[in-house]
Design an enzyme around this catalytic site. Structure first.
Site, PDB file in Angstrom:
ATOM      1  N   ASP A   1       0.422   1.453  10.346  1.00  0.00           N
ATOM      2  CA  ASP A   1      -0.773   0.606  10.326  1.00  0.00           C
ATOM      3  C   ASP A   1      -0.442  -0.714  11.017  1.00  0.00           C
ATOM      4  OD1 ASP A   1      -1.981   2.587   8.878  1.00  0.00           O
ATOM      5  OD2 ASP A   1      -2.432   1.368   7.125  1.00  0.00           O
TER       6      ASP A   1
ATOM      7  N   ARG B   1      -7.503  10.026  11.547  1.00  0.00           N
ATOM      8  CA  ARG B   1      -6.967   8.724  11.982  1.00  0.00           C
ATOM      9  C   ARG B   1      -5.702   8.858  12.828  1.00  0.00           C
ATOM     10  NH1 ARG B   1      -7.693   4.269   7.098  1.00  0.00           N
ATOM     11  NH2 ARG B   1      -9.923   4.597   6.746  1.00  0.00           N
TER      12      ARG B   1
ATOM     13  N   ASP C   1       0.800  -1.229   0.000  1.00  0.00           N
ATOM     14  CA  ASP C   1       0.000   0.000   0.000  1.00  0.00           C
ATOM     15  C   ASP C   1       0.828   1.272   0.000  1.00  0.00           C
ATOM     16  OD1 ASP C   1      -2.376  -1.436   0.037  1.00  0.00           O
ATOM     17  OD2 ASP C   1      -2.453  -1.501   2.227  1.00  0.00           O
TER      18      ASP C   1
ATOM     19  N   ASP D   1      -0.171   5.620   1.815  1.00  0.00           N
ATOM     20  CA  ASP D   1      -1.310   5.086   2.571  1.00  0.00           C
ATOM     21  C   ASP D   1      -1.223   5.557   4.016  1.00  0.00           C
ATOM     22  OD1 ASP D   1      -3.708   3.622   2.777  1.00  0.00           O
ATOM     23  OD2 ASP D   1      -2.634   1.892   3.551  1.00  0.00           O
TER      24      ASP D   1
END
Length: 450
Positions: free
Chosen positions: A276, A328, A248, A272
């Site tokens: 993560d 986020r 990603d 991205d």
């Protein structure tokens, strides 16, 4: 007239002082004893299938669920108390004049000989990832070559050659360098990447993948402008390479892994996410990082339907969420998330979001809302009706809410749930400025305090 003390009282006083000294020394010694860590077996398959499929993740993470998740709330509370005690005792070991209140930094940064004691960093972890030892028990590997010409047969002296080795390694860099990876950098277990003392950028190509491994420390790097890579063969260990589909473009991707510590990195401008963590990853601390100029900053949890992420425990502490961020910080699913003593100076949509009933414990943070009157809320329940999220355990405790910022709490405040989302003692939000002032990669130079 001054009166001389009888000799017996002098003896008594001396005895008391000796007893006190021995007691303090014993306390410090006990708190230096580190816990055992588990070695999770890494993938050995020679298959050419892409190992990042959900099917592979289900097989691997199911076996780890009971090993890594902390199911006993009383055990968690005991570990929290131990962490607080350890942080206090570390500051008793010296360097009082340099203390900031940040227990990680106060543990090692004031030592002018830090470059001779690099592995001390592994004893300074906090939060759910505190037992990540990285390459503490291995030799030093010095990266001398910034090139990345061959992802299947990397040259000795390159970062890719270092991270794929089976043995524990503490990886350092000979000089300043910019590393442009042709493909994602797939790491092996028990590795520390330590960028202190030099200026190391991983940029304009593939970035870091932590997949199905354990015990990794990433410290002191600039990671930015990461691009999607893939549809290529990539080596992940001396005995395995395989076909990778498109990655990603995350700065750091944590996939089905445990005991991970991401500390003092500067992260920005990736395709991205910046960090993560998905597919059953747990026992993670993300601390002291400076995150800027990015949209979807941090995703913790694979999908609403992937219930194995219910075991996930992540600590997010002492980070600076800075200029140019949109949303986020993090966006959570299912698990238990301790957001503590961070400085949120910028967001455009929201700071903390989630779905699928995560437990979010926000303590001692500083939230400075944007000027936009429609973006003052810190929190966002993503695509979920209020009738559902009103029972989720989200709380704000001791947070400093500035410029109209507000945190929407929910849930009944079940003590067991918050115990599993507690990983260290929060400091007062008034200390956030000093504790996060040096977030990001540090300009350490050999021979002086870092």
């Amino acid at each position: 007239m001054a009166m001389a003390l009888p000799s017996k009282w002098v003896c008594v006083c001396a005895t008391v002082l000796v007893v006190m000294f021995v007691g303090v020394a014993a306390t410090v010694r006990n708190d230096e004893i580190s816990g055992l860590t588990r070695n999770v077996e890494t993938e050995k398959s020679q298959s050419s299938n892409n190992s990042s499929t959900a099917a592979s993740a289900a097989e691997v993470t199911e076996g780890w669920k009971n090993e890594r998740a902390v199911d006993d709330p009383e055990e968690v509370v005991a570990m929290v108390e131990m962490s607080i005690r350890n942080s206090t005792e570390r500051r008793k070991l010296g360097y009082f004049s340099c203390g900031t209140g940040n227990p990680i930094d106060d543990c090692w940064r004031c030592d002018p000989n830090w470059q001779k004691n690099r592995k001390r960093l592994a004893e300074c972890g906090i939060g759910f990832g505190r037992n990540a030892i990285g390459g503490r028990d291995g030799r030093f590997y010095v990266v001398t070559d910034p090139s990345d010409d061959d992802a299947v047969n990397p040259k000795p002296g390159t970062l890719r050659h270092a991270v794929i080795q089976d043995e524990p390694l503490w990886i350092v860099f000979k000089r300043d360098m910019v590393i442009q990876l042709k493909q994602e950098l797939i790491m092996n277990s028990f590795k520390t990447i330590d960028g202190r003392g030099v200026n190391v950028h991983i940029a304009n190509g593939g970035c870091i993948t932590i997949q199905f491994i354990t015990n990794v420390i990433i410290h002191g790097l600039h990671i930015h402008d990461c691009k999607p890579t893939g549809n290529a063969m990539v080596r992940s260990s001396p005995s395995h390479f395989g076909w990778r589909t498109m990655a990603d473009g995350d700065a750091i991707s944590i996939f089905g892994s445990s005991h991970i510590w991401i500390d003092h990195n500067s992260l920005s401008h990736c395709a991205d996410g910046l960090v993560d963590a998905v597919m059953g990853s747990t026992a993670i601390t993300i601390s002291n990082n400076h995150l800027t100029h990015h949209n979807e900053v941090m995703l913790l949890g694979h999908s609403d339907s992937y219930t194995r992420d219910k075991q996930m425990q992540v600590t997010i502490a002492y980070n600076h969420f800075g200029e140019g961020l949109i949303q986020r910080m993090p966006r959570c699913r299912h698990g238990y998330f301790h957001v503590v003593n961070n400085d949120y100076t910028h967001w455009e949509m929201y700071a903390i979001g989630g779905s699928a009933n995560p437990t979010i414990n926000s303590q001692g943070n500083r939230y400075n809302a944007p000027v936009n009157p429609f973006a003052k809320e810190v929190t966002k329940r993503v695509e979920t009706a209020a009738s559902q999220w009103k029972s989720w355990n989200w709380r704000s405790e001791g947070d400093l809410l500035l410029n109209g910022a507000y945190f929407t709490p929910s849930g009944a405040g079940a003590s067991a749930s918050y115990a599993r989302a507690s990983s260290l003692g929060a400091k007062s939000s008034t200390m956030v400025g000093s504790m996060t002032a040096n977030a990001g990669a540090l300009p350490c130079r050999r021979g002086s305090r870092c």
